[in-house]
Write a protein that holds these residues in place. Structure first.
Motif, PDB file in Angstrom:
ATOM      1  N   LEU A   1       0.860  -1.179   0.134  1.00  0.00           N
ATOM      2  CA  LEU A   1       0.024   0.046   0.108  1.00  0.00           C
ATOM      3  C   LEU A   1       0.748   1.288   0.054  1.00  0.00           C
ATOM      4  CD1 LEU A   1      -2.800  -1.040   2.512  1.00  0.00           C
ATOM      5  CD2 LEU A   1      -2.985  -0.786   0.005  1.00  0.00           C
ATOM      6  N   GLY A   2       2.289   1.169  -0.005  1.00  0.00           N
ATOM      7  CA  GLY A   2       3.216   2.182   0.105  1.00  0.00           C
ATOM      8  C   GLY A   2       3.365   2.987   1.493  1.00  0.00           C
TER       9      GLY A   2
ATOM     10  N   GLU B   1       4.212   2.663   8.683  1.00  0.00           N
ATOM     11  CA  GLU B   1       3.494   1.699   9.244  1.00  0.00           C
ATOM     12  C   GLU B   1       4.029   0.326   9.140  1.00  0.00           C
ATOM     13  OE1 GLU B   1      -0.900   2.150   8.821  1.00  0.00           O
ATOM     14  OE2 GLU B   1      -0.424   4.027   7.713  1.00  0.00           O
ATOM     15  N   ALA B   2       4.659   0.176   7.951  1.00  0.00           N
ATOM     16  CA  ALA B   2       5.211  -1.183   7.605  1.00  0.00           C
ATOM     17  C   ALA B   2       6.303  -1.442   8.562  1.00  0.00           C
ATOM     18  CB  ALA B   2       5.609  -1.289   6.170  1.00  0.00           C
ATOM     19  N   ILE B   3       7.182  -0.389   8.528  1.00  0.00           N
ATOM     20  CA  ILE B   3       8.118  -0.538   9.683  1.00  0.00           C
ATOM     21  C   ILE B   3       7.699  -0.911  11.039  1.00  0.00           C
ATOM     22  CG2 ILE B   3       9.966   0.604  10.682  1.00  0.00           C
ATOM     23  CD1 ILE B   3      10.446   2.273   8.109  1.00  0.00           C
ATOM     24  N   ARG B   4       6.703  -0.231  11.636  1.00  0.00           N
ATOM     25  CA  ARG B   4       6.515  -0.390  12.787  1.00  0.00           C
ATOM     26  C   ARG B   4       5.834  -1.606  13.025  1.00  0.00           C
ATOM     27  NH1 ARG B   4       4.195   4.769  12.750  1.00  0.00           N
ATOM     28  NH2 ARG B   4       2.238   4.041  11.828  1.00  0.00           N
ATOM     29  N   ALA B   5       5.142  -2.537  11.983  1.00  0.00           N
ATOM     30  CA  ALA B   5       4.712  -3.930  12.119  1.00  0.00           C
ATOM     31  C   ALA B   5       5.753  -4.794  11.947  1.00  0.00           C
ATOM     32  CB  ALA B   5       3.712  -4.186  10.839  1.00  0.00           C
ATOM     33  N   ALA B   6       6.876  -4.574  11.292  1.00  0.00           N
ATOM     34  CA  ALA B   6       7.947  -5.347  11.080  1.00  0.00           C
ATOM     35  C   ALA B   6       8.943  -5.315  12.550  1.00  0.00           C
ATOM     36  CB  ALA B   6       9.113  -4.842   9.951  1.00  0.00           C
TER      37      ALA B   6
ATOM     38  N   GLY C   1      14.868   3.398   4.028  1.00  0.00           N
ATOM     39  CA  GLY C   1      15.669   4.111   3.109  1.00  0.00           C
ATOM     40  C   GLY C   1      14.722   4.804   1.943  1.00  0.00           C
ATOM     41  N   TYR C   2      13.582   4.099   1.838  1.00  0.00           N
ATOM     42  CA  TYR C   2      12.371   4.777   1.007  1.00  0.00           C
ATOM     43  C   TYR C   2      12.141   6.019   1.557  1.00  0.00           C
ATOM     44  CZ  TYR C   2      12.024   0.290  -1.465  1.00  0.00           C
ATOM     45  OH  TYR C   2      12.174  -0.914  -2.190  1.00  0.00           O
TER      46      TYR C   2
END
Length: 283
Positions: A241-242, A246-251, A279-280
């Motif tokens: 979803l870009g 939030e992806a970092i927190r879940a990871a 990095g993104y």
């Protein structure tokens, strides 16, 4: 007369018992390959090169070939598929080929009763489909004729026919998306558990489709479970979803839970993704 008949029966019985089982020059093989929710099964015999010139000589150009040796090669499909772009219903068929130097015509044939290639008994009107494929050179000699599968995804694969230094690739496709949508609807309508929601979300994520719906399902799974693999899939959905923060927190949550259980490989995978998504965010 009775004595003669008795001796005749005895002799016939001795002949039956005297038959010798011996190794076949072209041994039989059966291969079953899963693709998505479906299966392809092939039964064939494997002749050897034995120093001979194969295509254009041992297997003449322009003439029907049984795609192996002994009995005709049989291919069984558990579901409707497309082979070489042609629709083939679920069922069992004979597989034939008409090799040429620059193109092969592959035949899916409805009559499975013919011995070998059938020769004069073969009738083209019993072909279900025909399609053309281009042969390619193989980097080394394949001594025994080989049928195998490669580039397998949820929705298709390639069937390879390899012998001597020649390879033919037959594309196979199956509508796993439709089959899975039916299963998902049934599973979600029958008292789904957190694991059910996770499996649906994971499938959608792996297919790269409907990330928003996948996120809803993974959140439902987390209402009833707190595991490293639930959070890992959530992080990958958020990546789709870009939503990198939030992806970092879940990871990070997945990493911590994985570390607590000694799942080193998941710790490393999460760390790599965290580094990539960070990095993104800096770009």
């Amino acid at each position: 007369m009775r004595i003669i008949l008795t001796l005749g029966f005895l002799w016939a019985g001795l002949l039956v018992h005297a038959q010798l089982s011996h190794p076949k020059a072209s041994p039989f093989q059966e291969i079953i390959q899963e693709v998505g929710l479906s299966q392809v099964r092939v039964r064939y015999s494997r002749p050897a090169v034995k120093g001979r010139e194969v295509f254009g000589n041992l297997v003449p150009y322009g003439r029907i070939w049984r795609v192996g040796a002994n009995e005709s090669t049989k291919i069984s499909l558990s579901h409707n598929m497309t082979l070489g772009g042609e629709a083939v219903p679920a069922g069992t068929y004979a597989l034939y080929a008409f090799p040429e130097a620059s193109v092969w015509n592959i035949v899916i044939h409805k009559d499975t009763t013919l011995w070998g290639d059938g020769r004069d008994a073969y009738k083209r009107e019993n072909d279900l489909v025909r399609f053309a494929v281009a042969p390619e050179s193989w980097p080394e000699v394949q001594e025994n004729f080989l049928i195998t599968f490669d580039q397998i995804t949820h929705n298709g694969m390639q069937m390879l026919l390899i012998w001597d230094r020649t390879c033919v690739r037959i594309p196979i496709a199956v509508n796993t998306i439709s089959l899975m949508d039916q299963r998902i609807e049934k599973a979600l309508g029958n008292e789904p558990t957190p694991q059910t929601y996770y499996e649906v979300a994971r499938y959608l994520q792996e297919e790269g489709r409907d990330y928003q719906r996948a996120l809803e399902y993974i959140n439902k799974s987390l209402e009833g479970g707190d595991t490293y693999y639930f959070y890992r899939v959530k992080s990958l959905i958020l990546e789709g979803l870009g939503a990198y923060s939030e992806a970092i927190r879940a990871a990070k949550r997945s990493e911590a839970l994985a570390a607590a259980e000694g799942k080193d490989e998941f710790v490393r995978m999460n760390q790599q993704n965290i580094k990539k998504w960070t990095g993104y965010l800096k770009e």
